[in-house]
Design a protein around this motif. Structure first.
Motif, PDB file in Angstrom:
ATOM      1  N   VAL A   5       4.657 -40.056  72.689  1.00  0.00           N
ATOM      2  CA  VAL A   5       5.540 -40.293  73.394  1.00  0.00           C
ATOM      3  C   VAL A   5       5.155 -40.113  74.579  1.00  0.00           C
ATOM      4  O   VAL A   5       6.304 -38.090  74.120  1.00  0.00           O
ATOM      5  N   LYS A   6       4.795 -39.627  76.133  1.00  0.00           N
ATOM      6  CA  LYS A   6       6.234 -38.894  77.038  1.00  0.00           C
ATOM      7  C   LYS A   6       6.014 -39.925  78.049  1.00  0.00           C
ATOM      8  O   LYS A   6       6.044 -41.047  78.522  1.00  0.00           O
ATOM      9  N   LEU A  16       7.624 -44.807  79.361  1.00  0.00           N
ATOM     10  CA  LEU A  16       6.600 -44.301  79.280  1.00  0.00           C
ATOM     11  C   LEU A  16       4.990 -45.029  78.828  1.00  0.00           C
ATOM     12  O   LEU A  16       4.523 -46.022  78.864  1.00  0.00           O
ATOM     13  N   GLU A  17       4.477 -43.639  77.934  1.00  0.00           N
ATOM     14  CA  GLU A  17       3.214 -43.356  77.546  1.00  0.00           C
ATOM     15  C   GLU A  17       2.804 -42.904  76.563  1.00  0.00           C
ATOM     16  O   GLU A  17       3.020 -42.074  76.175  1.00  0.00           O
ATOM     17  N   LEU A  18       1.921 -43.390  76.245  1.00  0.00           N
ATOM     18  CA  LEU A  18       1.330 -42.797  74.380  1.00  0.00           C
ATOM     19  C   LEU A  18       0.119 -41.876  75.373  1.00  0.00           C
ATOM     20  O   LEU A  18      -0.968 -42.267  75.592  1.00  0.00           O
ATOM     21  N   ARG A  19       0.432 -40.293  74.778  1.00  0.00           N
ATOM     22  CA  ARG A  19      -0.901 -39.466  75.365  1.00  0.00           C
ATOM     23  C   ARG A  19      -1.239 -38.877  74.266  1.00  0.00           C
ATOM     24  O   ARG A  19      -0.942 -38.659  73.152  1.00  0.00           O
ATOM     25  N   ASP A  20      -2.722 -38.531  74.441  1.00  0.00           N
ATOM     26  CA  ASP A  20      -3.073 -36.877  73.828  1.00  0.00           C
ATOM     27  C   ASP A  20      -1.969 -35.657  73.855  1.00  0.00           C
ATOM     28  O   ASP A  20      -2.466 -35.341  75.373  1.00  0.00           O
ATOM     29  N   VAL A  21      -1.779 -35.033  73.201  1.00  0.00           N
ATOM     30  CA  VAL A  21      -2.060 -33.708  72.867  1.00  0.00           C
ATOM     31  C   VAL A  21      -2.205 -32.516  72.179  1.00  0.00           C
ATOM     32  O   VAL A  21      -2.761 -33.249  71.043  1.00  0.00           O
ATOM     33  N   GLU A  22      -1.888 -31.834  72.017  1.00  0.00           N
ATOM     34  CA  GLU A  22      -2.213 -30.510  71.297  1.00  0.00           C
ATOM     35  C   GLU A  22      -1.214 -30.377  70.485  1.00  0.00           C
ATOM     36  O   GLU A  22       0.214 -29.817  71.331  1.00  0.00           O
ATOM     37  N   ILE A  23      -0.636 -29.800  69.308  1.00  0.00           N
ATOM     38  CA  ILE A  23      -0.021 -30.224  68.658  1.00  0.00           C
ATOM     39  C   ILE A  23       0.590 -28.567  67.979  1.00  0.00           C
ATOM     40  O   ILE A  23       1.292 -28.063  67.868  1.00  0.00           O
ATOM     41  N   GLY A  24      -1.414 -27.705  67.767  1.00  0.00           N
ATOM     42  CA  GLY A  24      -0.801 -26.507  66.987  1.00  0.00           C
ATOM     43  C   GLY A  24      -0.366 -26.598  65.655  1.00  0.00           C
ATOM     44  O   GLY A  24      -0.083 -27.041  65.245  1.00  0.00           O
ATOM     45  N   GLU A  25       0.204 -25.192  65.298  1.00  0.00           N
ATOM     46  CA  GLU A  25       0.112 -24.914  64.440  1.00  0.00           C
ATOM     47  C   GLU A  25       2.412 -25.572  63.999  1.00  0.00           C
ATOM     48  O   GLU A  25       2.615 -24.253  65.358  1.00  0.00           O
ATOM     49  N   PRO A  26       2.731 -24.984  63.766  1.00  0.00           N
ATOM     50  CA  PRO A  26       4.521 -24.571  63.230  1.00  0.00           C
ATOM     51  C   PRO A  26       4.525 -23.127  63.400  1.00  0.00           C
ATOM     52  O   PRO A  26       4.280 -22.090  62.975  1.00  0.00           O
ATOM     53  N   GLY A  61       9.430 -36.013  76.229  1.00  0.00           N
ATOM     54  CA  GLY A  61       8.944 -36.690  75.339  1.00  0.00           C
ATOM     55  C   GLY A  61      10.178 -37.057  74.914  1.00  0.00           C
ATOM     56  O   GLY A  61      11.179 -37.680  75.766  1.00  0.00           O
ATOM     57  N   LEU A  62      10.479 -37.734  73.233  1.00  0.00           N
ATOM     58  CA  LEU A  62      11.218 -38.519  72.914  1.00  0.00           C
ATOM     59  C   LEU A  62      11.242 -38.524  71.228  1.00  0.00           C
ATOM     60  O   LEU A  62      10.509 -38.265  70.494  1.00  0.00           O
ATOM     61  N   GLY A  63      12.447 -38.833  71.130  1.00  0.00           N
ATOM     62  CA  GLY A  63      13.227 -38.967  69.356  1.00  0.00           C
ATOM     63  C   GLY A  63      13.486 -37.462  68.663  1.00  0.00           C
ATOM     64  O   GLY A  63      13.308 -36.664  68.851  1.00  0.00           O
ATOM     65  N   TYR A  64      14.836 -38.313  67.937  1.00  0.00           N
ATOM     66  CA  TYR A  64      15.838 -37.511  67.146  1.00  0.00           C
ATOM     67  C   TYR A  64      15.268 -37.406  66.205  1.00  0.00           C
ATOM     68  O   TYR A  64      15.969 -36.587  64.736  1.00  0.00           O
ATOM     69  N   GLU A  65      14.768 -39.037  65.311  1.00  0.00           N
ATOM     70  CA  GLU A  65      14.436 -39.185  63.682  1.00  0.00           C
ATOM     71  C   GLU A  65      13.340 -39.460  63.950  1.00  0.00           C
ATOM     72  O   GLU A  65      12.585 -40.169  64.448  1.00  0.00           O
ATOM     73  N   ALA A  66      12.778 -39.106  62.441  1.00  0.00           N
ATOM     74  CA  ALA A  66      10.981 -39.233  61.412  1.00  0.00           C
ATOM     75  C   ALA A  66      10.977 -39.410  60.387  1.00  0.00           C
ATOM     76  O   ALA A  66      12.226 -38.838  59.910  1.00  0.00           O
ATOM     77  N   ALA A  67      10.013 -39.806  59.868  1.00  0.00           N
ATOM     78  CA  ALA A  67      10.552 -39.452  58.344  1.00  0.00           C
ATOM     79  C   ALA A  67       8.752 -39.292  58.013  1.00  0.00           C
ATOM     80  O   ALA A  67       7.985 -40.376  59.010  1.00  0.00           O
ATOM     81  N   GLY A  68       8.710 -38.576  56.994  1.00  0.00           N
ATOM     82  CA  GLY A  68       7.098 -37.757  57.165  1.00  0.00           C
ATOM     83  C   GLY A  68       6.536 -37.180  55.981  1.00  0.00           C
ATOM     84  O   GLY A  68       7.689 -36.958  54.803  1.00  0.00           O
ATOM     85  N   THR A  95      14.698 -32.035  75.093  1.00  0.00           N
ATOM     86  CA  THR A  95      14.211 -30.972  75.761  1.00  0.00           C
ATOM     87  C   THR A  95      13.979 -29.178  74.447  1.00  0.00           C
ATOM     88  O   THR A  95      12.695 -29.217  75.138  1.00  0.00           O
ATOM     89  N   ASP A  96      14.137 -29.819  73.606  1.00  0.00           N
ATOM     90  CA  ASP A  96      13.104 -28.908  72.076  1.00  0.00           C
ATOM     91  C   ASP A  96      12.233 -29.357  71.647  1.00  0.00           C
ATOM     92  O   ASP A  96      11.316 -28.512  71.619  1.00  0.00           O
ATOM     93  N   TYR A  97      12.955 -30.799  71.011  1.00  0.00           N
ATOM     94  CA  TYR A  97      11.637 -30.987  70.187  1.00  0.00           C
ATOM     95  C   TYR A  97      11.896 -32.728  70.142  1.00  0.00           C
ATOM     96  O   TYR A  97      12.493 -33.118  70.883  1.00  0.00           O
ATOM     97  N   ALA A  98      10.337 -33.128  69.913  1.00  0.00           N
ATOM     98  CA  ALA A  98      10.930 -34.915  69.834  1.00  0.00           C
ATOM     99  C   ALA A  98       9.939 -35.410  68.808  1.00  0.00           C
ATOM    100  O   ALA A  98       8.648 -34.352  68.144  1.00  0.00           O
ATOM    101  N   THR A  99      10.543 -36.954  68.005  1.00  0.00           N
ATOM    102  CA  THR A  99       9.240 -37.334  67.050  1.00  0.00           C
ATOM    103  C   THR A  99       8.830 -38.390  67.436  1.00  0.00           C
ATOM    104  O   THR A  99       8.394 -39.054  66.824  1.00  0.00           O
TER     105      THR A  99
END
Length: 327
Positions: A5-6, A16-26, A61-68, A95-99
């Motif tokens: 979501v971006k 808010l839009e759901l988009r295709d993004v490249e995620i890469g390696e950690p 992006g957005l999001g502070y929490e997730a389960a996975g 601004t650094d990470y999003a879930t």
């Protein structure tokens, strides 16, 4: 490729839009996770519309929490392996990470192992709420068995977690709500007493506590209403303000009017960015989950494709508990 979501501008849920993004390696210190569920928070609504305490960098992006589930482990990360079930706690800036996505990168320092008995939906409803309540009532407030604790705006996920935390300690939770139709639900959730907007709050608190007032008040609203709250706090008690839902100026009680009252502001980051405090909080919350003292309340679930609708529902204030988005 992943879905995320971006948004490119401040505004309502429609940005808010759901988009295709490249995620890469950690990278070093990071994990890549396959997201199963996301917990929504009022902070994310405020970040999206520009009223949060810092501003987004676009595209954001957005999001502070997730389960996975852990998919890949970055260099230097210890204690996590591919396949581990985890929860993400709010310990970073948006601004650094999003879930909000189906696969995301997160800092390992903001990740905790998820008990096997806890579902992804429950895990997504845990950490913001219960660590916020833990930090305020246990770490900072030093709540004791028998203490009366006032929890305002108590139908939120944090409010419900605070009710359960107070009960876990042996304290007496007193809840407030704006609407009478939520009163019974708060009583069912464990509140010993519920005060509805329109009642005389200081008088009700004195009545409930036998004239002494509450020892701790835990308030996310702020604004002019803190004066009425302060009048219902016992000598030597605490007013802890952890939000600013009311945008008006907050006249924190002064020493002349309330000489025996301490006031403080509080944010969850006080806990999540301190490794020792976070470890204590995680142990406290996991113990409550394992014993059944803590039962996350999920009000409603949405699919990730319905993220705008999920934000609209949060803005309606109709929920009692957590709004969760499933992936």
């Amino acid at each position: 490729m992943a879905k995320a979501v971006k948004f490119d501008r401040l505004g309502g849920p429609e940005v808010l839009e759901l988009r295709d993004v490249e995620i890469g390696e950690p990278g070093p210190g990071e994990l890549r996770i396959r997201v199963e569920a996301i917990g929504l928070n009022r902070a994310e609504v405020m970040f999206r519309d520009g009223t949060y305490f810092y501003q987004p960098d676009f595209p954001s992006g957005l999001g502070y929490e997730a389960a996975g589930v852990v998919e890949a482990v970055g260099h230097g990360v210890e204690g996590f392996s591919v396949g581990d079930t985890i929860g993400v706690v709010p310990a970073f800036l948006l601004t650094d990470y999003a879930t909000y996505g189906d696969h995301v990168l997160v800092p390992a320092a903001a990740t905790v192992h998820r008990p096997a008995s806890v579902s992804p939906e429950q895990a997504a409803a845990v950490w913001m709420a219960y660590l916020t309540a833990y930090g305020a009532l246990v770490e900072n407030g030093r709540t004791r068995p028998g203490d009366h604790v006032l929890i305002t705006a108590a139908s939120s996920s944090v409010g419900l977690a605070a009710i359960q935390t107070a009960l876990h300690i042996g304290a007496v939770p007193i809840a407030t709500t704006r609407t009478a139709d939520k009163k019974q639900r708060l009583l069912d959730a464990g509140a010993a007493h519920v005060v509805v907007d329109g009642e005389d709050l200081p008088s009700r608190l004195k009545e409930i506590t036998g004239g002494t007032g509450v020892r701790t008040a835990f308030d996310p609203v702020a604004g002019p209403g803190v004066e009425a709250i302060a009048e219902g706090i016992a000598a030597g008690g605490h007013l802890i303000v952890y939000g600013a839902l009311d945008p008006r100026t907050t006249p924190l009680p002064n020493a002349q009017s309330f000489p025996a009252l301490t006031t403080s502001t509080y944010t969850l980051f006080e806990i999540t960015t301190d490794s020792r405090r976070l470890a204590r909080g995680v142990a406290f919350v996991n113990a409550g989950l394992t014993t059944g003292s803590f039962k996350p309340v999920v009000d409603k679930t949405f699919d990730l494709t319905e993220i705008a609708e999920a934000h609209r529902y949060m803005e309606s204030n109709a929920q009692v508990g957590k709004i969760v988005v499933t992936v």
